[in-house]
Design a protein around this motif. Structure first.
Motif, short mmCIF file in Angstrom:
data_model
loop_
_atom_site.label_atom_id
_atom_site.label_comp_id
_atom_site.label_asym_id
_atom_site.label_seq_id
_atom_site.Cartn_x
_atom_site.Cartn_y
_atom_site.Cartn_z
N ALA A 39 -40.48 -63.46 36.84
CA ALA A 39 -39.67 -63.02 37.97
C ALA A 39 -40.51 -62.22 38.96
CB ALA A 39 -38.49 -62.17 37.48
N GLU A 40 -41.38 -61.36 38.44
CA GLU A 40 -42.26 -60.60 39.31
C GLU A 40 -43.30 -61.51 39.97
OE1 GLU A 40 -44.22 -57.35 41.24
OE2 GLU A 40 -42.17 -57.84 40.62
N SER A 41 -43.80 -62.48 39.24
CA SER A 41 -44.76 -63.43 39.83
C SER A 41 -44.12 -64.18 41.00
CB SER A 41 -45.25 -64.40 38.77
OG SER A 41 -45.96 -63.73 37.74
N LEU A 42 -42.89 -64.63 40.81
CA LEU A 42 -42.19 -65.34 41.89
C LEU A 42 -41.91 -64.42 43.06
CD1 LEU A 42 -39.69 -67.47 39.78
CD2 LEU A 42 -41.79 -68.26 40.88
N ARG A 43 -41.61 -63.16 42.77
CA ARG A 43 -41.39 -62.20 43.86
C ARG A 43 -42.66 -62.02 44.68
NH1 ARG A 43 -42.33 -57.42 45.64
NH2 ARG A 43 -43.74 -56.90 43.91
N LEU A 44 -43.79 -61.90 44.02
CA LEU A 44 -45.05 -61.77 44.73
C LEU A 44 -45.36 -63.02 45.54
CD1 LEU A 44 -47.22 -60.04 41.97
CD2 LEU A 44 -46.33 -59.00 44.07
N LEU A 45 -45.04 -64.17 44.98
CA LEU A 45 -45.25 -65.42 45.73
C LEU A 45 -44.42 -65.42 47.00
CD1 LEU A 45 -46.47 -68.32 45.78
CD2 LEU A 45 -44.41 -69.07 44.55
N ASP A 46 -43.21 -64.92 46.92
CA ASP A 46 -42.32 -64.91 48.08
C ASP A 46 -42.83 -64.02 49.20
OD1 ASP A 46 -40.59 -66.70 46.93
OD2 ASP A 46 -39.18 -65.19 46.19
N THR A 47 -43.75 -63.11 48.91
CA THR A 47 -44.29 -62.25 49.96
C THR A 47 -45.35 -62.96 50.79
OG1 THR A 47 -46.06 -61.31 48.57
CG2 THR A 47 -43.89 -60.22 48.51
N VAL A 48 -45.78 -64.14 50.35
CA VAL A 48 -46.81 -64.91 51.06
C VAL A 48 -46.16 -65.91 51.99
CG1 VAL A 48 -48.76 -66.49 50.81
CG2 VAL A 48 -48.42 -64.66 49.13
N ASP A 49 -46.54 -65.89 53.26
CA ASP A 49 -46.05 -66.88 54.22
C ASP A 49 -46.67 -68.24 53.89
OD1 ASP A 49 -45.26 -68.40 56.37
OD2 ASP A 49 -46.08 -67.07 57.91
N ALA A 50 -45.83 -69.23 53.63
CA ALA A 50 -46.33 -70.54 53.21
C ALA A 50 -47.12 -71.25 54.30
CB ALA A 50 -45.17 -71.43 52.75
N ARG A 51 -46.80 -71.04 55.54
CA ARG A 51 -47.48 -71.67 56.68
C ARG A 51 -47.76 -73.16 56.46
NH1 ARG A 51 -52.30 -70.31 58.12
NH2 ARG A 51 -53.05 -69.45 56.14
N PRO A 52 -46.74 -73.95 56.20
CA PRO A 52 -46.98 -75.37 55.93
C PRO A 52 -47.43 -76.12 57.19
CG PRO A 52 -44.63 -74.94 56.08
CD PRO A 52 -45.31 -73.60 56.13
N SER A 53 -48.28 -77.10 56.98
CA SER A 53 -48.69 -77.99 58.07
C SER A 53 -48.74 -79.41 57.54
CB SER A 53 -50.05 -77.58 58.65
OG SER A 53 -51.08 -77.77 57.69
N LEU A 54 -48.33 -80.35 58.39
CA LEU A 54 -48.28 -81.76 58.00
C LEU A 54 -48.98 -82.56 59.08
CD1 LEU A 54 -46.97 -83.46 55.67
CD2 LEU A 54 -45.05 -83.85 57.21
N ARG A 55 -50.07 -83.24 58.71
CA ARG A 55 -50.88 -83.97 59.69
C ARG A 55 -50.92 -85.45 59.33
NH1 ARG A 55 -56.55 -85.18 60.38
NH2 ARG A 55 -57.00 -84.22 58.34
#
Length: 323
Positions: free
Chosen positions: A30-46
């Protein structure tokens, strides 16, 4: 299956694989997922016209995973279709690089084939090597290399579910070996996204017991590590328990298809049977007596396709109306 095959299957199926579940297992993830959620995914599709065909459009997908590590993936879509599409996320094996899954898009799917950290297009910041990934920081559950690797897969599911071309109600996961084990993790940690998954010869299940059952790589990495660092066995065993598919399996609710080769010397089939027993949800198992780590791939692929079609495609698509 002949009598010899039935006898061997029965022996393997009854093997006891004991993986103690840490008391704070759920809190750790749960804490690992919370930390992941603090990162902006910034997806890009080319779009990649040089890799596309008349029937399939190929893209390169990038996103930011755990600690901001930039992750790559191949994405394919049926040419001329804008969605929403049923989707299959493919997780690679331990030493495998992701393939471009054009054949699945020819059948109507959007596909995403992941290259989590350490793979060739995602190794700028993290590159433990192969061999190397399995034991990198294995004495510390917080810095263990697989923590970021697992979370890269989870972040991919979050990103894929938000793509405008994807039907978020029809996302499945497929993989073999490492991909099979990570499919179990994905279904356990993202039950709201994973609608079905197929797992072949699942790796990372009964991790420490597997190192005792086989001397093939990758598990032999653990044996080599402990020969050099025998004093670290307790810490390594404790860390591995946080990442073991046996401890994720009971939380799975998605329908699953598992397939095993009974002569597998890489991922011992005893561990495949054991994790299958622990899986929640509707499940089916296919075993192949004279097959090794390929887990009967030649024969099981049509079953995998039919299984995922049944859970991810709408009736008209399954009947070939919009294929």
């Amino acid at each position: 299956m002949n009598d010899t095959g039935r006898s061997r299957s029965s022996t393997l199926e009854s093997a006891i694989i004991d993986v103690p579940r840490p008391a704070d297992f759920d809190e750790f993830w749960a804490e690992s997922l919370r930390l992941l959620d603090t990162v902006d995914a910034r997806p890009s599709l080319r779009h990649l016209p040089e890799r596309s065909t008349e029937r399939v459009d190929v893209y390169e997908l990038h996103y930011s995973g755990f600690h901001g590590v930039r992750i790559a993936a191949w994405c394919t879509m049926p040419a001329g279709r804008t969605g929403p599409l049923p989707t299959v996320v493919h997780i690679p094996g331990y030493i495998s690089e992701p393939s471009i899954m054009k054949s699945w898009s020819e059948r109507g799917y959007l596909t995403v084939a992941l290259a989590p950290r350490g793979k060739l297009r995602s190794n700028d910041l993290v590159n433990p090597g192969y061999p190397g990934l399995l034991t990198a920081d294995i004495t510390d559950r917080f810095t263990y290399a697989y923590r970021g690797f697992y979370l890269d897969v989870i972040r991919a599911l979050d990103v894929v579910a938000e793509l405008e071309q994807v039907d978020a109600e029809r996302i499945g996961v497929w993989g073999s070996s490492q991909g099979g084990g990570l499919g179990i993790v994905a279904a356990a940690l993202r039950p709201n996204i994973v609608r079905a998954f197929a797992a072949g010869a699942p790796y990372l299940c009964g991790i420490m017991e597997s190192a005792r059952l086989t001397h093939s790589y990758p598990y032999e990495e653990i044996n080599e590590f402990l020969r050099v660092h025998p004093e670290a066995e307790a810490e390594a065993t404790e860390t591995a328990a946080y990442y073991d598919g046996m401890n994720f399996a009971p939380a799975v609710r998605a329908p699953s298809l598992v397939y095993l080769g009974l002569e597998d010397d890489v991922c011992p089939p005893e561990t495949g049977f054991a994790v299958y027993r622990e899986l929640g949800g509707v499940k089916e198992l296919h075993t192949y007596p004279r097959c090794a780590h390929d887990a009967g791939l030649r024969w099981v692929i049509p079953k995998v396709e039919a299984f995922l079609d049944g859970h991810l495609k709408q009736a008209a698509e399954r009947d070939g109306v919009n294929a």
